[in-house]
Design a protein around this motif. Structure first.
Motif, PDB file in Angstrom:
ATOM      1  N   PHE A  17     -23.515 -95.662  57.482  1.00  0.00           N
ATOM      2  CA  PHE A  17     -22.856 -94.396  56.976  1.00  0.00           C
ATOM      3  C   PHE A  17     -23.793 -93.686  55.890  1.00  0.00           C
ATOM      4  O   PHE A  17     -23.658 -92.395  55.985  1.00  0.00           O
ATOM      5  CB  PHE A  17     -21.585 -94.476  56.101  1.00  0.00           C
ATOM      6  CG  PHE A  17     -20.544 -94.558  57.146  1.00  0.00           C
ATOM      7  CD1 PHE A  17     -20.001 -93.542  57.811  1.00  0.00           C
ATOM      8  CD2 PHE A  17     -20.033 -95.794  57.550  1.00  0.00           C
ATOM      9  CE1 PHE A  17     -19.008 -93.780  58.760  1.00  0.00           C
ATOM     10  CE2 PHE A  17     -19.107 -96.235  58.438  1.00  0.00           C
ATOM     11  CZ  PHE A  17     -18.540 -94.753  59.181  1.00  0.00           C
ATOM     12  N   THR A  18     -24.609 -94.279  55.065  1.00  0.00           N
ATOM     13  CA  THR A  18     -25.585 -93.641  54.536  1.00  0.00           C
ATOM     14  C   THR A  18     -26.711 -92.985  55.156  1.00  0.00           C
ATOM     15  O   THR A  18     -27.072 -91.798  54.800  1.00  0.00           O
ATOM     16  CB  THR A  18     -26.288 -94.544  53.181  1.00  0.00           C
ATOM     17  OG1 THR A  18     -25.270 -95.084  52.620  1.00  0.00           O
ATOM     18  CG2 THR A  18     -27.121 -93.828  52.483  1.00  0.00           C
ATOM     19  N   ARG A  19     -27.201 -93.468  56.173  1.00  0.00           N
ATOM     20  CA  ARG A  19     -27.912 -92.891  56.925  1.00  0.00           C
ATOM     21  C   ARG A  19     -27.548 -91.745  57.709  1.00  0.00           C
ATOM     22  O   ARG A  19     -28.205 -90.785  58.098  1.00  0.00           O
ATOM     23  CB  ARG A  19     -28.741 -93.761  57.890  1.00  0.00           C
ATOM     24  CG  ARG A  19     -29.798 -95.047  57.324  1.00  0.00           C
ATOM     25  CD  ARG A  19     -30.555 -95.638  58.441  1.00  0.00           C
ATOM     26  NE  ARG A  19     -29.593 -96.657  59.194  1.00  0.00           N
ATOM     27  CZ  ARG A  19     -29.083 -97.798  58.933  1.00  0.00           C
ATOM     28  NH1 ARG A  19     -29.618 -98.128  57.789  1.00  0.00           N
ATOM     29  NH2 ARG A  19     -28.338 -98.575  59.655  1.00  0.00           N
ATOM     30  N   ARG A  20     -26.430 -91.703  58.307  1.00  0.00           N
ATOM     31  CA  ARG A  20     -25.750 -90.512  58.684  1.00  0.00           C
ATOM     32  C   ARG A  20     -25.458 -89.403  57.921  1.00  0.00           C
ATOM     33  O   ARG A  20     -25.877 -88.492  58.275  1.00  0.00           O
ATOM     34  CB  ARG A  20     -24.350 -91.126  59.287  1.00  0.00           C
ATOM     35  CG  ARG A  20     -24.377 -91.940  60.694  1.00  0.00           C
ATOM     36  CD  ARG A  20     -22.978 -92.460  60.967  1.00  0.00           C
ATOM     37  NE  ARG A  20     -23.071 -93.316  62.025  1.00  0.00           N
ATOM     38  CZ  ARG A  20     -22.064 -93.824  62.539  1.00  0.00           C
ATOM     39  NH1 ARG A  20     -20.658 -93.474  62.136  1.00  0.00           N
ATOM     40  NH2 ARG A  20     -22.109 -94.669  63.636  1.00  0.00           N
ATOM     41  N   ALA A  21     -25.072 -89.786  56.641  1.00  0.00           N
ATOM     42  CA  ALA A  21     -24.896 -88.816  55.696  1.00  0.00           C
ATOM     43  C   ALA A  21     -26.355 -88.312  55.246  1.00  0.00           C
ATOM     44  O   ALA A  21     -26.345 -86.806  55.123  1.00  0.00           O
ATOM     45  CB  ALA A  21     -23.993 -89.144  54.407  1.00  0.00           C
ATOM     46  N   GLU A  22     -27.139 -88.927  54.903  1.00  0.00           N
ATOM     47  CA  GLU A  22     -28.501 -88.297  54.654  1.00  0.00           C
ATOM     48  C   GLU A  22     -29.254 -87.507  55.654  1.00  0.00           C
ATOM     49  O   GLU A  22     -30.041 -86.564  55.233  1.00  0.00           O
ATOM     50  CB  GLU A  22     -29.192 -89.572  54.107  1.00  0.00           C
ATOM     51  CG  GLU A  22     -28.970 -90.211  52.528  1.00  0.00           C
ATOM     52  CD  GLU A  22     -29.704 -91.149  52.264  1.00  0.00           C
ATOM     53  OE1 GLU A  22     -30.051 -91.323  51.116  1.00  0.00           O
ATOM     54  OE2 GLU A  22     -30.496 -91.585  53.175  1.00  0.00           O
ATOM     55  N   THR A  23     -28.896 -87.770  57.162  1.00  0.00           N
ATOM     56  CA  THR A  23     -29.839 -87.056  58.041  1.00  0.00           C
ATOM     57  C   THR A  23     -28.857 -85.960  58.320  1.00  0.00           C
ATOM     58  O   THR A  23     -28.987 -85.629  59.342  1.00  0.00           O
ATOM     59  CB  THR A  23     -29.806 -88.121  59.029  1.00  0.00           C
ATOM     60  OG1 THR A  23     -28.681 -88.661  59.565  1.00  0.00           O
ATOM     61  CG2 THR A  23     -31.334 -88.943  58.603  1.00  0.00           C
ATOM     62  N   GLY A  24     -27.556 -85.922  58.038  1.00  0.00           N
ATOM     63  CA  GLY A  24     -26.840 -84.525  58.525  1.00  0.00           C
ATOM     64  C   GLY A  24     -25.955 -84.934  59.487  1.00  0.00           C
ATOM     65  O   GLY A  24     -25.538 -84.034  60.374  1.00  0.00           O
ATOM     66  N   GLN A  25     -26.007 -86.208  60.012  1.00  0.00           N
ATOM     67  CA  GLN A  25     -25.088 -86.307  61.151  1.00  0.00           C
ATOM     68  C   GLN A  25     -23.788 -86.571  60.905  1.00  0.00           C
ATOM     69  O   GLN A  25     -23.157 -86.757  59.707  1.00  0.00           O
ATOM     70  CB  GLN A  25     -25.521 -87.936  61.750  1.00  0.00           C
ATOM     71  CG  GLN A  25     -26.775 -87.900  62.232  1.00  0.00           C
ATOM     72  CD  GLN A  25     -27.091 -89.262  62.893  1.00  0.00           C
ATOM     73  OE1 GLN A  25     -27.063 -89.681  64.063  1.00  0.00           O
ATOM     74  NE2 GLN A  25     -27.595 -90.235  62.002  1.00  0.00           N
TER      75      GLN A  25
END
Length: 771
Positions: free
Chosen positions: A118-126
């Motif tokens: 979820f951190t990767r999703r949040a940081e890349t705007g997904q």
């Protein structure tokens, strides 16, 4: 000569030294594993924190011009660490009956992987796609669990006592609905009971229930962090918001965990809130690990750099593995988990994570990345599911309290084989199915079908059990005082009762033999204190207080049965595991120890009844309670009469007297045959001398009487039978049934009247002298 830089690339850019070649080989192996790995996991996500079948989703997002997250290197050592953790759980359950710390590592790793996703999703705007995540997660978790639950129900009907079937049907549903931890906490289950055969075969689902609840909660926290990170012009980075959020969760949950573990450890063990800090620790580790790798020269997957300090990293990893292996052996966790002491296994796992890739063939990361550890990681979820029911079922068949060296190996080997089959035939096909991924609702169908399978099985198993139970226990007419006299029966206990209706209570009634109502917060106590109260009709002729632990509570039914004919008001006040004492020395009883003066002053009893000794299951050894003196002093100061009871006998739990005798009767036996198979001589269950006889005090203002229900009621004619007067005496290995307790009413009535008469003599003395 200058040493080569640690950041030198290792993929064919120059001729490498043997050490560099080894580094290159390990890196290539990790990249290859990352490309092909789709292992099943206890956390239901892949070791990198992203769903293993998320490639299609990422490809679709790229087509919509959304930035794709950088995919981290596959952490094969963490996959192996999970396998090691579940093996420790199984080994400690099978042979030692102790907590290994492996479950805590599961919870920690679950949050670590989930946070990465979820951190990767949040940081890349997904988009976080939370509903889709929930469906996909439980689509993977529930089918293997449902199959194990149904198989465990079948095993229970085949080998476990009929008296447990109703309870197990409820546990099966609770496990499928991810609320088993709540049910076990409500039942005050002792997870550390030394006899695994006496435990529910669904008991291990408590951790999966906690984990499932967190899988529902954690994505919501990420959504909240996203909102906080997007508000205002000077918005903080989402990673910063997440670190603050999880730090708050960790501090709040850890504080509560320490308090609750000290106060009521057996229920705190199953508490989700007392466990949230372990998940928060895993999330913080996921957020901080990239920073740690940058500061310490850890391997960066994007440029394939070799790690700095390889030997130190290898040693650090082994330090973590040693900590995990030693946790269950060194710590007495039965009174400490899940409080601060659970940091031991979590820190151990964190050391393995921080060590990362060492490039050393002897490093912990290398060993945990090899085929045996990877295999255990692949089957870890299934192994956790199957090992406990197999152990409980085997011990029920074998009739032992603990697996031995050889049969323990058989149980563990069978668990590994079944786990491999469950993973290969159920878990992996469902997880990798393209058809289930094409439409979101198909995952919902899998979840619904899994629930329906468990629900249908429980509804089928329960009527089947009820039919067997009622067929063996309800013949011969309705129970009456003459057909089921219990302790009122004073003739030969082995006389011809076989023509009477079957003994009471039947197995369906046993689970309803519950504790009194909670009165937490009354009498100045914040503990889990229980109360019962039966008022008198009109002004009470006397007020009776039954005080202490569950062995005192079991006599409440006897007193209340007798109270109405004497116009007595009857109270029970106490806490399970806490005797009537002002200085028990038990930290979990400290609050109620201090509350007893308030209890006495609020109720103002005429007579206090409590337990004065303690028996053991291993034989006739019995000791007087050394902590009773202060409580009796409180009673004397208030001129209250006291009746101190000898403790009832305790039994081995494999099987309990009730289970043993119930099965004899169900199979056509008589109370006499049940006594022969399941009873014992009085000399084997109680000492020749009453250890509390010296407590008797004839002080007329506050007399202390000593009473012995063991020789008078529970073991008539020097024989401790599981059935007396056509009533089952015990409901487990050391507590009486409500039915038998009620039958002891006349005996208790006589003891109370003796105490009142002894106390009232002091009031009659002045009148006599005046005359």
């Amino acid at each position: 000569m200058a040493q080569p830089s640690s950041s030198t690339a290792v993929h064919g850019r120059r001729r490498s030294s043997p050490r560099d070649e080894e580094t290159e080989r390990l890196l290539a192996r990790d990249r290859s594993a990352a490309d092909r790995a789709e292992p099943s996991h206890h956390a239901a996500v892949d070791p990198q924190g992203d769903e293993p079948d998320g490639a299609r989703e990422r490809a679709g997002e790229q087509e919509r011009s959304r930035p794709a997250p950088a995919r981290p290197a596959f952490r094969t050592e963490l996959h192996g660490l999970r396998g090691l953790a579940v093996l420790l759980v199984a080994v400690y359950h099978v042979w030692f009956g102790r907590v290994s710390g492996g479950v805590d590592v599961f919870l920690f790793l679950s949050a670590f992987f989930l946070t990465g996703t979820f951190t990767r999703r949040a940081e890349t705007g997904q988009p976080l796609a939370i509903p889709r995540y929930w469906l996909r997660t439980f689509k993977r978790l529930m089918p293997p669990a449902a199959i194990v639950i149904v198989a465990t129900l079948a095993m229970s009907l085949a080998v476990l006592p009929a008296s447990s079937w109703t309870l197990l049907s409820r546990h099966a549903l609770a496990s499928a609905l991810y609320v088993q931890n709540i049910v076990l906490a409500a039942e005050a289950t002792d997870y550390y009971a030394h006899d695994a055969s006496a435990a529910s075969p669904f008991q291990h689902f408590w951790s999966l229930s906690v984990q499932g609840q967190v899988f529902l909660l954690w994505p919501v926290l990420f959504a909240l962090a996203g909102l906080l990170a997007t508000g205002g012009r000077r918005r903080p980075p989402v990673r910063t918001v997440l670190m603050i959020l999880f730090a708050v969760v960790l501090l709040a949950s850890l504080t509560w965990s320490i308090i609750d573990t000290e106060r009521a450890q057996s229920s705190a063990y199953f508490s989700t809130f007392a466990r949230l800090w372990e998940f928060a620790a895993g999330s913080l580790m996921a957020l901080l690990l990239p920073w740690w790798d940058r500061r310490t020269g850890g391997r960066r997957p994007e440029d394939d750099t070799a790690p700095l300090h390889p030997t130190g990293r290898a040693l650090l990893g082994w330090l973590g593995v040693a900590g995990l292996l030693s946790c269950g052996a060194v710590l007495q966790v039965s009174t400490a988990f899940p409080g601060w002491i659970a940091l031991w296994p979590l820190v151990s796992a964190a050391l393995v994570m921080a060590a990362g890739f060492s490039s050393r063939r002897w490093g912990a990361d290398a060993v945990l990345s090899r085929r045996p550890a990877r295999f255990l990681g692949d089957i870890s979820y299934a192994l956790y599911l199957v090992h406990w029911p197999l152990l409980v079922g085997w011990l029920a068949v074998r009739g032992g309290d603990r697996a031995g060296p050889l049969d323990g190996v058989v149980v563990l080997a069978a668990s590994i084989v079944l786990a491999w089959l469950l993973t290969r035939l159920v878990d992996t096909p469902i997880r990798r199915s393209p058809a289930l991924e094409r439409r979101w609702w198909r995952a919902g169908v899998v979840v619904a079908a899994s629930l329906a399978l468990v629900l249908a099985s429980s509804l089928v198993a329960f009527p089947a059990a009820r039919h067997v139970i009622e067929g063996g226990s309800s013949e011969g007419g309705a129970p009456t005082a003459s057909t089921h006299p219990g302790a009122r029966w004073t003739t030969d206990p082995l006389a011809d009762l076989s023509a009477s209706p079957a003994p009471l209570p039947d197995a369906l009634s046993i689970p309803q033999d519950l504790l009194p109502d909670s009165c937490t917060g009354r009498f100045g106590s914040a503990d889990a204190v229980y109360c019962r109260y039966q008022p008198a009709s009109g002004t009470p002729a006397a007020t009776i207080l039954l005080a202490g632990d569950s062995h005192a509570a079991q006599y409440a039914s006897a007193l209340m049965e007798e109270a109405s004919s004497h116009h007595w008001a009857v109270y029970y006040v106490g806490k399970m595991g806490c005797s009537f004492s002002t200085a028990s020395g038990n930290p979990g009883c400290a609050t109620i120890d201090a509350a007893w003066p308030t209890v006495l002053d609020s109720i103002k009893p005429d007579v206090v009844i409590t337990i004065g000794s303690r028996t053991t299951a291993s034989g006739p050894a019995e000791t007087a309670r050394p902590d009773l003196g202060g409580a009796l002093e409180l009673v004397r100061e208030r001129h209250i009469a006291a009746v101190v009871l000898r403790d009832n006998p305790r039994w081995s739990t494999s099987p309990s007297p009730y289970d043993c005798a119930f099965d004899v009767i169900r199979d056509g036996g008589t109370p006499a045959s049940a006594d022969a198979d399941c009873g014992a001589d009085l000399s084997a269950k109680a000492g020749a001398q009453d250890p509390i006889a010296s407590l008797a005090d004839d002080d007329p203002s506050a007399p202390v009487l000593v009473a012995d229900p063991t020789t008078d009621q529970l073991c008539p004619r020097d024989r401790c039978s599981p059935i007396v007067g056509n009533v089952f005496v015990y409901r487990d290995d050391n507590h009486l049934t409500t039915e038998f307790s009620r039958s002891m009413g006349p005996w208790f009535g006589a003891e109370v009247q003796s105490a009142l008469a002894a106390r009232d003599r002091v009031h009659a003395a002045p009148a006599a002298s005046d005359g």
